[in-house]
Design an enzyme around this catalytic site. Sequence first.
Site, short mmCIF file in Angstrom:
data_model
loop_
_atom_site.label_atom_id
_atom_site.label_comp_id
_atom_site.label_asym_id
_atom_site.label_seq_id
_atom_site.Cartn_x
_atom_site.Cartn_y
_atom_site.Cartn_z
N TYR A 57 31.66 46.24 34.82
CA TYR A 57 30.83 46.26 36.01
C TYR A 57 30.48 47.69 36.41
CZ TYR A 57 32.52 41.43 36.26
OH TYR A 57 32.84 40.13 35.96
N HIS A 115 37.44 39.70 28.39
CA HIS A 115 36.21 39.28 29.09
C HIS A 115 35.49 38.12 28.38
CE1 HIS A 115 33.26 41.16 32.19
NE2 HIS A 115 33.12 39.86 32.15
P1 NDP Z 1 28.35 34.41 43.07
O1 NDP Z 1 28.12 32.97 42.79
O2 NDP Z 1 29.61 34.84 43.64
O3 NDP Z 1 27.14 34.90 43.99
C1 NDP Z 1 27.00 36.22 44.40
C2 NDP Z 1 25.62 36.38 45.05
O4 NDP Z 1 25.48 35.51 46.15
C3 NDP Z 1 25.37 37.78 45.55
O5 NDP Z 1 24.00 38.07 45.36
C4 NDP Z 1 25.69 37.68 47.05
O6 NDP Z 1 24.89 38.60 47.76
C5 NDP Z 1 25.29 36.26 47.36
N1 NDP Z 1 26.12 35.63 48.39
C6 NDP Z 1 27.47 35.70 48.54
N2 NDP Z 1 27.88 34.96 49.57
C7 NDP Z 1 26.75 34.40 50.10
C8 NDP Z 1 26.51 33.53 51.19
N3 NDP Z 1 27.51 33.08 51.94
N4 NDP Z 1 25.23 33.17 51.44
C9 NDP Z 1 24.22 33.61 50.69
N5 NDP Z 1 24.38 34.44 49.64
C10 NDP Z 1 25.63 34.83 49.35
O7 NDP Z 1 28.02 35.17 41.70
P2 NDP Z 1 28.72 36.27 40.77
O8 NDP Z 1 28.02 36.17 39.46
O9 NDP Z 1 28.80 37.57 41.43
O10 NDP Z 1 30.20 35.67 40.52
C11 NDP Z 1 31.32 36.01 41.30
C12 NDP Z 1 32.24 36.95 40.57
O11 NDP Z 1 32.73 36.35 39.36
C13 NDP Z 1 31.55 38.23 40.06
O12 NDP Z 1 31.25 39.12 41.11
C14 NDP Z 1 32.56 38.70 39.05
O13 NDP Z 1 33.65 39.31 39.70
C15 NDP Z 1 32.94 37.38 38.39
N6 NDP Z 1 32.12 37.07 37.20
C16 NDP Z 1 32.76 36.99 35.98
C17 NDP Z 1 32.06 36.72 34.83
C18 NDP Z 1 32.79 36.66 33.53
O14 NDP Z 1 32.16 36.63 32.47
N7 NDP Z 1 34.11 36.64 33.54
C19 NDP Z 1 30.60 36.50 34.83
C20 NDP Z 1 30.04 36.51 36.16
C21 NDP Z 1 30.79 36.77 37.29
P3 NDP Z 1 25.53 39.74 48.73
O15 NDP Z 1 26.49 40.54 47.91
O16 NDP Z 1 24.32 40.50 49.14
O17 NDP Z 1 26.18 39.00 49.86
#
Ligand code: NDP
Length: 281
Positions: A57, A115
Site C-alpha cells: 500500500y 498477500h
Molecule cells: P472498502 O469496502 O473498505 O471500502 C473503502 C471505500 O469506501 C473508501 O473509498 C472509503 O472512503 C469508503 N467508505 C468507507 N466507509 C464508508 C461509509 N460508511 N460510507 C460511504 N463510503 C465509505 O474497500 P477496501 O478495498 O479499502 O477494503 C478494505 C481493506 O481491506 C483495505 O483498505 C485493505 O486494508 C484490505 N484489502 C486487502 C486486499 C487483499 O488482497 N488482501 C485487497 C483489498 C483490500 P473514505 O476513505 O473516503 O471514507
Amino acid sequence: MYDDIPSVTLPSGKEVPALGLGTWNMGENRSSAPQEIESIRKAIDLGMTLIDTAEMYADGRSEEVVGTAIAGRRDDVFLVSKVYPWNASDKGTVEACERSLARLGTDHIDLYLLHWRGEHPLTETVAAFERLKSDGKIGDWGVSNFDTDDMEELFAVPDGKNCAANQVLYNLSRRGPEFSLLPWCQERGVPLMAYSPIEQGRILKNHELIRIAKAYQATPAQLALAFLLERDGVIAIPKSASASRVEENRGATDLEITDEDWTALDAAFPVPTRKTALEML
Ligand code: NDP
C-alpha cells in the site's frame, strides 16, 4: 456508546475484534496524512483495534502512516501487514518483514500475511513465517486470496496448519466464499478476514440495501457490515480515511436485523449455487 464489538478467536487462542480498519490507499498523498492518522486513532478509540496494512500500500507509506498513528499506543493495537508474493522466499520474507517493522516503528507485527500466491513454494514461505514467529518478530502468520484448494495445499505443507487467518474478498455482492471456503475455514477454526467489506462503496447504492437500512435508521454501510459481523469467524476491515465514517462503520454492531430482513437481503444478494473461483481486487 456502542454495543461491544464481537470478538473472533484465532487458532492461538488470541481474541481480536471482528471489526477493524483497512488502510489501502492511505499514504498516497502527504497532504491527506493528518486525516488518515485521525481516522486510525478514532478507530482505535472505538475498539476497532485491528489495523490492516501491507508493504504494497502506497509503496510502504501506508505502513508509515499507521506507524505514526499508533506511536505511543502500540499495545492497544492488533497489527496486520502483508508480504508481496515475490518477496515471500525464505530470505526475502524475513527481509520484507524487517522493512515493514521499520516503517511501522514497532518490533513485532501481530499477524503477517502472504498477500497472494506467487512463485515461491508455500513450504519456503511457511518456514520463513515460522522463523519470524520464533524470533518474536510476528505473533502469527496467515494468507490472503487463498481459495479452498489453496488452503488444502497449505495445510499439507509442514506447519501449514498453523495458518491463523485467510483474508479474502467477501461482502454482500461477493458471496462466493460462502459456498465452500467459509465453511472450510469455520470447520478448522481459521478466521476469514473480509476485505472490501462494502465493495469499496459500490454496493451502497443498492436499493434493497438502502430500503432495509432505512427501516433501522441505519446507513447502507452499517447494514453491509452487520451482515459480515453476523457470521462466525468473520472479521471485517472497512477502510475509511474519515473519522466520521469510521464512527458510522463502528455503529454496525448495534443493528439487530430480523430474520425476515436477512431473507430479503439474501434475495437481493444471492449466494452462488455452485462453486465459483475466489474473486480478487
Ligand atoms: P472498502 O469496502 O473498505 O471500502 C473503502 C471505500 O469506501 C473508501 O473509498 C472509503 O472512503 C469508503 N467508505 C468507507 N466507509 C464508508 C461509509 N460508511 N460510507 C460511504 N463510503 C465509505 O474497500 P477496501 O478495498 O479499502 O477494503 C478494505 C481493506 O481491506 C483495505 O483498505 C485493505 O486494508 C484490505 N484489502 C486487502 C486486499 C487483499 O488482497 N488482501 C485487497 C483489498 C483490500 P473514505 O476513505 O473516503 O471514507
